[in-house]
Design an enzyme around this catalytic site. Structure first.
Site, mmCIF file in Angstrom:
data_model
loop_
_atom_site.group_PDB
_atom_site.id
_atom_site.type_symbol
_atom_site.label_atom_id
_atom_site.label_comp_id
_atom_site.label_asym_id
_atom_site.label_seq_id
_atom_site.Cartn_x
_atom_site.Cartn_y
_atom_site.Cartn_z
ATOM 1 C CG ASP A 48 -2.091 0.952 1.050
ATOM 2 O OD1 ASP A 48 -2.540 1.154 -0.088
ATOM 3 O OD2 ASP A 48 -2.550 1.507 2.069
ATOM 4 C CD GLN A 104 -2.419 3.998 10.763
ATOM 5 O OE1 GLN A 104 -3.637 4.019 10.672
ATOM 6 N NE2 GLN A 104 -1.635 4.679 9.964
ATOM 7 N NE ARG A 141 -15.330 18.334 9.153
ATOM 8 C CZ ARG A 141 -16.615 18.192 9.396
ATOM 9 N NH1 ARG A 141 -17.075 18.329 10.612
ATOM 10 N NH2 ARG A 141 -17.435 17.925 8.411
ATOM 11 C CB THR A 160 -7.338 -4.928 2.354
ATOM 12 O OG1 THR A 160 -6.339 -4.538 3.303
ATOM 13 C CG2 THR A 160 -7.356 -3.940 1.198
ATOM 14 C CD GLU A 205 -5.565 2.861 0.122
ATOM 15 O OE1 GLU A 205 -4.858 2.156 -0.619
ATOM 16 O OE2 GLU A 205 -5.324 3.052 1.323
ATOM 17 C CD GLU A 213 -6.021 4.663 4.979
ATOM 18 O OE1 GLU A 213 -5.399 3.941 4.164
ATOM 19 O OE2 GLU A 213 -5.457 5.312 5.879
ATOM 20 C CG ASP A 254 -5.403 0.257 3.888
ATOM 21 O OD1 ASP A 254 -5.359 -0.862 4.410
ATOM 22 O OD2 ASP A 254 -4.542 1.137 4.067
ATOM 23 C CG HIS A 310 -4.080 10.469 3.144
ATOM 24 N ND1 HIS A 310 -5.066 10.454 4.100
ATOM 25 C CD2 HIS A 310 -3.271 9.421 3.422
ATOM 26 C CE1 HIS A 310 -4.858 9.433 4.922
ATOM 27 N NE2 HIS A 310 -3.778 8.800 4.535
ATOM 28 N NE ARG A 370 -7.232 6.162 10.163
ATOM 29 C CZ ARG A 370 -6.620 5.971 9.003
ATOM 30 N NH1 ARG A 370 -5.382 5.484 8.969
ATOM 31 N NH2 ARG A 370 -7.230 6.228 7.871
ATOM 32 C CE LYS A 413 -3.005 2.161 7.435
ATOM 33 N NZ LYS A 413 -3.899 2.989 6.623
ATOM 34 C CD GLU A 459 -7.313 13.088 4.679
ATOM 35 O OE1 GLU A 459 -7.267 14.080 3.958
ATOM 36 O OE2 GLU A 459 -7.103 11.924 4.272
ATOM 37 C CB THR A 503 -6.202 7.811 1.861
ATOM 38 O OG1 THR A 503 -6.094 6.734 2.779
ATOM 39 C CG2 THR A 503 -7.530 8.511 2.042
HETATM 40 MN MN MN Z 1 -3.997 2.912 2.930
#
Ligand code: MN
Length: 465
Positions: free
Chosen positions: A151, A264, A164, A280, A224, A222, A257, A158, A261, A276, A398, A384
């Site tokens: 990936d 991660q 925000r 997927t 993609e 995500e 993906d 991104h 968070r 991750k 995001e 992303t």
């Molecule tokens: Mn990704």
């Protein structure tokens, strides 16, 4: 048939358009001629499906049907591209991918002729023999045995953009010099419709500072695009040129993906791992590189002031048409929406060529530049595809930054909740051409089941040696 009616861009072989792209072409299958349908006769994407009677094999999407290639061969069809059809009828498409783009092109021409309205007499044979199954009656399978999944991080926005209330992040030093990527997990790539069981993992509580091990508190998606690699594998130690890389792009899928968070961010020292590798999801149909030929565009994002491309990641074709002109959308379907009979909410709209700083050919060339061998069936994710405007943010990270809740009728979201379904779609559009779609890449978040009590230290029985 087969003679070029137009030559696009720089006139290179990769961009050559032919009769299979002709915008006036129609199928005898009415559903393939409905304006805006994902799978007109100009598309002809490949996949692998399980039919209602349990047969697994390669198929091609046309209109609202799946054409089962094994049955077409049994019916004596596609003899003009028999070897290619046999490979594309197998339960994994690796061998077909290895045959390369010229083979895929021969089969595409034969399929186009078979499904053309000019061949309505053969159509009777096709429909009589039940070669076409309604798309809703077949179950998508993984189209290839995926040996490796990498990936990338191809979107500048991104990587950096403040949204925000989230502060702009510094662009990594290497970002403008090479496509940044990591080796992700191939075994947990699944076809659209597979459930996502909320993963457990370790994170650090922002308030207390305690480290927890529990179902992720920040489930994310995500948006993609993925590309399957085809062609003859390069041996270990042998890099490839940009031209070779372009020729080895077999076809494209929409890719989610899924990312946890909290896991991660806590684990992140050697790059993403459990945050991750959990799952997927890919859309079921591979839109071939040839079908995408009318929808190529330059990567819009690069600035004049940026460092020049390194020579090994540069080509004339890539500068003119390295990216895909592909409109992408993420929709969110919640339990409340479904209970109230409301449609899924659109939460992101983005365009690949306006988001990608690096092209797939550059990612693949870079990947192989160390001498890494790339094999048919390998999968590459773009990263992303967030663009610059706010509505193009293509991940909850995001859209909400974990702090500014997404407002939906009667509810809000910071992250994905159990019962939420994320539906990603892609649609290629260019003036003078019949638009083509990718079908949906969807997955629903299921609650984490209880952690088995037999797997905690308190309950572990003494092991006698
Ligand atoms: Mn990704």
């Amino acid at each position: 048939m087969g003679s070029a009616y137009a030559v696009g861009y720089n006139g290179g072989i990769m961009s050559r358009l032919n009769a299979t792209h002709a915008p006036g072409r129609r199928s005898w299958l009415d559903s393939a001629n409905v304006p805006g349908c994902d799978f007109p006769i100009q598309n002809l994407p490949h996949g692998v499906v399980t039919t209602a009677d349990g047969r697994v094999g390669g198929a091609v999407a046309i209109g609202d049907k799946a054409l089962l290639l094994g049955r077409a061969i049994e019916a004596g069809l596609l003899v003009e591209a028999a070897a290619e059809a046999h490979a594309a009828a197998e339960p994994t498409l690796n061998r077909f991918m290895e045959m390369g783009r010229p083979a895929a092109s021969r089969l595409r021409r034969a399929l186009g002729d078979l499904l053309d309205v000019e061949n309505a007499d053969r159509a009777k044979l096709v429909t009589m023999d039940g070669l076409l199954s309604p798309l809703e009656s077949v179950r998508p399978c993984l189209p290839a045995a995926i040996g490796g999944f990498t990936d990338f991080l191809c979107s500048y926005f991104h990587t950096s953009t403040a949204r925000r209330g989230r502060a702009a992040r510094p662009i990594p030093d290497a970002f403008r010099h090479l496509p940044i990527g990591y080796n992700s997990r191939a075994s947990s790539v699944v076809p659209s419709g597979h459930p996502l069981v909320r993963p457990r993992g370790q994170g650090r509580d922002a308030q207390t500072g305690d480290v927890y091990f529990e179902p992720t508190r920040s489930m994310d998606f995500e948006l993609e695009v993925g590309v399957f690699i085809g062609g003859t594998p390069n041996p270990i130690g042998q890099p490839m040129s940009m031209e070779e890389a372009e020729a080895r792009l077999f076809g494209f899928v929409i890719l989610n993906d899924w990312s946890a968070r909290d896991i991660q961010h806590f684990e992140n020292r050697l790059g993403p791992f459990l945050g991750k590798s959990l799952l997927t999801t890919i859309s079921p149909w591979i839109v071939t590189a040839e079908a995408m030929a009318p929808f190529r565009a330059p990567c819009d994002v690069r600035q004049e002031t940026d460092p020049p491309y390194p020579p090994h990641l540069d080509s004339t074709f890539n500068r003119q048409a390295g990216a895909l002109r592909l409109e992408l959308e993420a929709r969110l379907s919640t339990s409340l929406q479904r209970a109230e009979g409301r449609k899924p909410a659109v939460i992101s709209r983005t365009q690949m060529h306006q988001a990608a700083y690096w092209s797939f050919a550059q990612m693949l060339t870079h990947h192989a530049s160390s001498g890494c061998n790339m094999r048919p069936g390998d999968l590459i994710g773009s990263g992303t595809l967030s663009g610059e405007p706010e509505e193009t943010a293509a991940t909850m990270l995001e859209i909400t930054a974990g702090t500014a809740a997404l407002e939906l009728p009667g509810e809000t979201r910071l992250w994905l909740e159990d019962g939420d379904e994320v539906i990603l779609t892609g649609y290629a559009r260019a003036p003078g051409h019949v638009p083509i779609g990718f079908g949906a890449c969807s997955g629903q978040v299921h609650p984490a089941p209880p952690w088995p009590s037999s797997m905690t230290a308190e309950s572990t029985e003494e092991v006698s040696i």
